[in-house]
Design a protein around this motif. Structure first.
Motif, PDB file in Angstrom:
ATOM      1  N   GLN A 166       3.854  12.360   4.220  1.00  0.00           N
ATOM      2  CA  GLN A 166       3.959  11.268   3.976  1.00  0.00           C
ATOM      3  C   GLN A 166       3.056   9.782   4.652  1.00  0.00           C
ATOM      4  OE1 GLN A 166       4.368  10.941   0.625  1.00  0.00           O
ATOM      5  NE2 GLN A 166       5.782  12.476   0.124  1.00  0.00           N
ATOM      6  N   PRO A 167       2.080   9.581   3.792  1.00  0.00           N
ATOM      7  CA  PRO A 167       1.526   8.784   5.529  1.00  0.00           C
ATOM      8  C   PRO A 167       1.981   7.115   5.329  1.00  0.00           C
ATOM      9  CG  PRO A 167       0.220   8.836   2.640  1.00  0.00           C
ATOM     10  CD  PRO A 167       1.465   9.467   3.006  1.00  0.00           C
TER      11      PRO A 167
ATOM     12  N   HIS B  93      -6.452   4.322  -5.400  1.00  0.00           N
ATOM     13  CA  HIS B  93      -5.628   3.769  -5.062  1.00  0.00           C
ATOM     14  C   HIS B  93      -4.437   4.397  -3.968  1.00  0.00           C
ATOM     15  CE1 HIS B  93      -1.130   2.426  -6.651  1.00  0.00           C
ATOM     16  NE2 HIS B  93      -0.428   3.245  -6.531  1.00  0.00           N
ATOM     17  N   ALA B  94      -4.885   5.444  -3.265  1.00  0.00           N
ATOM     18  CA  ALA B  94      -4.505   6.466  -2.073  1.00  0.00           C
ATOM     19  C   ALA B  94      -4.565   5.117  -0.804  1.00  0.00           C
ATOM     20  CB  ALA B  94      -4.438   7.689  -2.328  1.00  0.00           C
TER      21      ALA B  94
ATOM     22  N   ALA C 141      -5.792   2.733  -0.988  1.00  0.00           N
ATOM     23  CA  ALA C 141      -5.943   1.053  -0.780  1.00  0.00           C
ATOM     24  C   ALA C 141      -5.298   0.576   0.635  1.00  0.00           C
ATOM     25  CB  ALA C 141      -5.057   0.443  -1.741  1.00  0.00           C
ATOM     26  N   GLY C 142      -4.453   1.178   1.202  1.00  0.00           N
ATOM     27  CA  GLY C 142      -3.935   0.419   2.453  1.00  0.00           C
ATOM     28  C   GLY C 142      -4.956   0.844   3.600  1.00  0.00           C
ATOM     29  N   ASN C 143      -5.842   1.356   3.655  1.00  0.00           N
ATOM     30  CA  ASN C 143      -6.749   1.497   4.414  1.00  0.00           C
ATOM     31  C   ASN C 143      -8.077   0.338   4.297  1.00  0.00           C
ATOM     32  OD1 ASN C 143      -5.897   4.025   3.730  1.00  0.00           O
ATOM     33  ND2 ASN C 143      -6.156   4.297   6.686  1.00  0.00           N
TER      34      ASN C 143
ATOM     35  N   TYR D 252      -4.584  -4.376  -1.788  1.00  0.00           N
ATOM     36  CA  TYR D 252      -3.111  -4.512  -2.159  1.00  0.00           C
ATOM     37  C   TYR D 252      -3.303  -5.968  -1.046  1.00  0.00           C
ATOM     38  CZ  TYR D 252      -2.354  -3.355   2.873  1.00  0.00           C
ATOM     39  OH  TYR D 252      -1.988  -3.707   4.490  1.00  0.00           O
TER      40      TYR D 252
ATOM     41  N   SER E 172      -4.764   9.585   4.968  1.00  0.00           N
ATOM     42  CA  SER E 172      -4.636   9.032   3.516  1.00  0.00           C
ATOM     43  C   SER E 172      -4.882  10.276   2.473  1.00  0.00           C
ATOM     44  CB  SER E 172      -4.650   7.650   3.855  1.00  0.00           C
ATOM     45  OG  SER E 172      -4.385   6.683   3.932  1.00  0.00           O
TER      46      SER E 172
ATOM     47  N   SER F  93       0.964  -1.248   0.397  1.00  0.00           N
ATOM     48  CA  SER F  93       0.161  -0.053  -0.149  1.00  0.00           C
ATOM     49  C   SER F  93       0.630   1.255   0.284  1.00  0.00           C
ATOM     50  CB  SER F  93      -0.310   0.003   1.269  1.00  0.00           C
ATOM     51  OG  SER F  93      -0.821   0.286   2.347  1.00  0.00           O
TER      52      SER F  93
END
Lengths: 330, 219
Positions: free
Chosen positions: B114-115, B186-187, B189-191, A242, B168, A107
């Motif tokens: 940056q996150p 995309h920004a 996607a990690g949440n 991801y 994010s 991610s």
């Protein structure tokens, strides 16, 4: 995680002084190197490693450089972040495959911290390995629990005695680009093809995934000029937001008209190392990309593949990815 | 040395009595710190000296959090998330402890804009860098555009993942106020949001982008 001393050296020599001797494998986990920490912190939290010292590399000078030579070559130092690779327009022009692979890793949050060195040296994701209580062969135990266990995410190629897959996305792309690794140890620097950096469990130590000796660290990766090559990285994930690759293909082609002059196919997510499909590469040379050549390349790439109980899907999946990548570049 | 002050000290435990989760954590933090014997190394350790910095046991560090320098007592193994939630005064509990493995995004903060996952970051490695938490983006009555849009678009259900999503999306729109839906996806996607409020989150993000662009135009 266990308590440790945190050391932030200011020079590479200070790092080397802290590392054990080149043959001192028993002391290997006494000192761990920290770059982005995105893999190491997970290992510390699961007590997979319990180092006395964690050595933070982030303040070392000169290890975060991404350089583009006039001849087309690319130098990627170990502390370059995956985010820096993903966002480099010059890299995307010179080698789309490497930029795409970097952008497919995990991610945004992980790419902002995770480094190229850490990505290439990360430990396996097999859930038996990651579980503290499971003393599997990767941790000095007697057997690979995945072999007869829940092996949906494990290797179909190159497995035995351990059936991990190498989790890196960057590794197949860099191997397909013909990159070299520059390694530094107490006795100096050495350079090897990145393809030779990774070791099968049946070749090197089953406890390790690469050739680094206890006194060594990866300094940088050097990519030769990619002039004339077209390339792409295709990754298939179980969860599209991801995830690690169920299977991935790094493909580079040198085309002359529509005819293949040279081909590189390196598979990710299917073997304990980035898996070079050299028979498929050879079969493509001199051919046009059409149904017949795609089918032949896809079949040859998976020659020798052996499915475990739950990962047979990886064979047709990988063949489909190879075909899709070939179609995309033709 | 026990694990009490390590990554486990911010795990809730079943207890008798009337301790709230918050007061229990604060108590646990104080007990742990008091029970540790460690040399107090000060922020001066991170000086320009050419000698390696070496931190051991309980140490005092100085972090820039939401624009202000704050002295914290931590151990080398203390994560940034743990430091924010349990070692800051007052505690900064906006970043949430959920997976503790860099998989869910509930602990997202900004490091130099940056996150990053604060659960996968050591606090000692953040000296000299700018940490921004959800508390630093806005305050009640002075919400930033993303926070405001989350309220207007009903973009939280249980709300546990919300601070991470806001961090994010704020970082994404800061760089690119005209981010497309795909770029926003995309920004963040990690949440992860277990309630599944993604459609409202994306509506809020697009709306916040419009608000930022309108504000930029007026400048």
């Amino acid at each position: 995680m266990r308590a440790f001393d945190w050391i932030q050296p200011k020079t590479l020599d200070q790092v080397l002084e802290l590392l054990p001797g080149p043959r001192d494998t028993k002391q290997r986990d006494r000192v761990k190197l920290l770059a982005g920490g995105q893999d190491l912190l997970g290992e510390l939290k699961e007590y997979l490693v319990q180092p006395e010292q964690v050595v933070d590399l982030k303040s070392l000078p000169g290890l975060a450089a991404l350089e583009f030579a006039a001849d087309g070559g690319i130098t990627i130092s170990a502390l370059v972040t995956l985010a820096a690779l993903e966002s480099s327009a010059e890299l995307r022009t010179r080698s789309p495959m490497i930029a795409e692979a970097a952008g497919s890793v995990a991610s945004v949050q992980i790419r902002n911290q995770g480094t190229v060195g850490g990505n290439l040296c990360q430990r396996p994701r097999c859930w038996y390995y990651r579980r503290e209580q499971a003393l599997c062969i990767k941790k000095g135990g007697a057997e690979c629990f995945a072999y007869g266990g829940l092996n949906k995410y494990n290797a179909i190629l190159g497995g035995g005695p351990s059936y991990i897959v190498h989790p890196s996305d960057l590794a197949p792309a860099l191997v397909a680009a013909g990159a070299s690794a520059v390694i530094r140890g107490k006795k100096g620097e050495r350079r090897i093809e990145l393809e030779r950096f990774f070791t099968l469990p049946s070749e090197g130590s089953v406890l390790r995934e690469n050739v680094l000796a206890p006194d060594e660290l990866l300094l940088r990766v050097e990519v030769p000029p990619q002039t004339g090559w077209r390339s792409t990285y295709l990754k298939f994930r179980e969860r599209s937001s991801y995830d690690f690759a169920l299977s991935a293909v790094a493909l580079a082609l040198k085309l002359d008209g529509g005819t293949v002059r040279e081909a590189r196919i390196v598979l990710g997510g299917v073997a304990p190392i980035p898996w070079r499909a050299d028979k498929a590469e050879a079969a493509l040379v001199g051919k046009k990309i059409d149904d017949a050549s795609c089918k032949q390349a896809a079949e040859l790439a998976l020659v020798g593949a052996e499915a475990l109980q739950y990962n047979g899907y990886k064979i047709p999946l990988t063949q489909a990815l190879i075909t899709k990548a070939l179609r995309k570049l033709s | 040395m026990s694990d009490v002050a390590g990554s486990h000290d911010d795990r809730p435990h079943a207890r008798d009595g009337v301790l709230t989760r918050r007061s229990f954590f604060k108590g646990a933090g104080v007990v742990a710190a008091g029970g540790l014997v460690g040399e107090a190394v000060h922020a001066a350790a991170h000086s320009m000296s050419l000698e390696p910095v070496r931190l051991s046991g309980e140490v005092e560090i100085e972090l820039s959090i939401n624009g202000a320098l704050q002295k914290l007592k931590v151990e080398p193994r203390t994560t940034l998330l743990n430091a924010l939630r349990n070692h800051c005064n007052p505690p900064l509990t906006g970043a949430k402890l959920v997976c503790d493995r860099g998989s869910c995004g509930a602990c997202t903060v900004h490091l130099d804009g940056q996150p990053v996952y604060s659960c996968m970051t050591l606090a000692v490695a953040c000296v000299g860098r700018a940490v921004t938490t959800i508390e630093g983006l806005g305050a009640p009555g002075q919400l930033n555009e993303v926070q405001q849009a989350f309220c207007e678009h009903d973009a939280s259900m249980c709300g546990f993942c919300t601070p991470g999503f806001v961090m994010s999306i704020s970082a994404c729109l800061e760089r690119k106020p005209d981010a497309t839906l795909d770029e926003i996806k995309h920004a963040c996607a990690g949440n992860l949001c277990r309630c599944g409020t993604y459609p409202h989150v994306f509506d809020a993000a697009l709306s916040a982008g419009r608000a930022l662009r309108a504000k930029g135009g007026k400048r």
